[in-house]
Write an enzyme that holds these catalytic residues in place. Structure first.
Site: not given
Length: 117
Positions: A9-11, A14
């Site tokens: 869930n880390c931008d 991603k």
């Protein structure tokens, strides 16, 4: 095989995964939360890049550590690896392992050099 370490869930992770996919580079993703991470691996990273680069002191995970754990992390020793293994979200993301070389944080230029593209 290139391994990208981080949390899903880390931008930044991603964005990194999208970059590797767009370049057609064979890679796999290792999620700290799902797959875990061992202290021995982290010791290697600390030896390669050092704690100043590997440890994310700006995030809430670091701020929530005890003062004694923060003091241990300042010393870059083997005990630091154990603390990071128990609290992997304190590690800057992504850690990208190219086999002989590791990078920390998003760095398209360096990745391109290491991948030979």
């Amino acid at each position: 095989m290139i391994t990208i370490y981080g949390i899903k869930n880390c931008d930044t992770v991603k964005k990194s995964l999208k970059w590797f996919e767009a370049k057609g580079l064979d890679h796999k993703f290792h999620d700290f939360r799902v797959d875990g991470i061992d202290a021995k691996t982290i010791e290697g990273w600390l030896g390669d890049v050092g704690g100043k680069i590997l440890i994310n002191k700006r995030g809430p995970s670091y701020r929530n550590l005890s003062d004694s754990d923060k003091a241990v992390l300042e010393n870059d020793g083997g005990a630091a690896a154990a603390i990071l293994a128990a609290n992997p979200t304190v590690i800057k993301r992504p850690v990208v392992d190219f086999g002989a070389t590791r990078t920390v944080a998003y760095n398209e230029t360096r990745w391109s050099e290491l991948a030979g593209i």
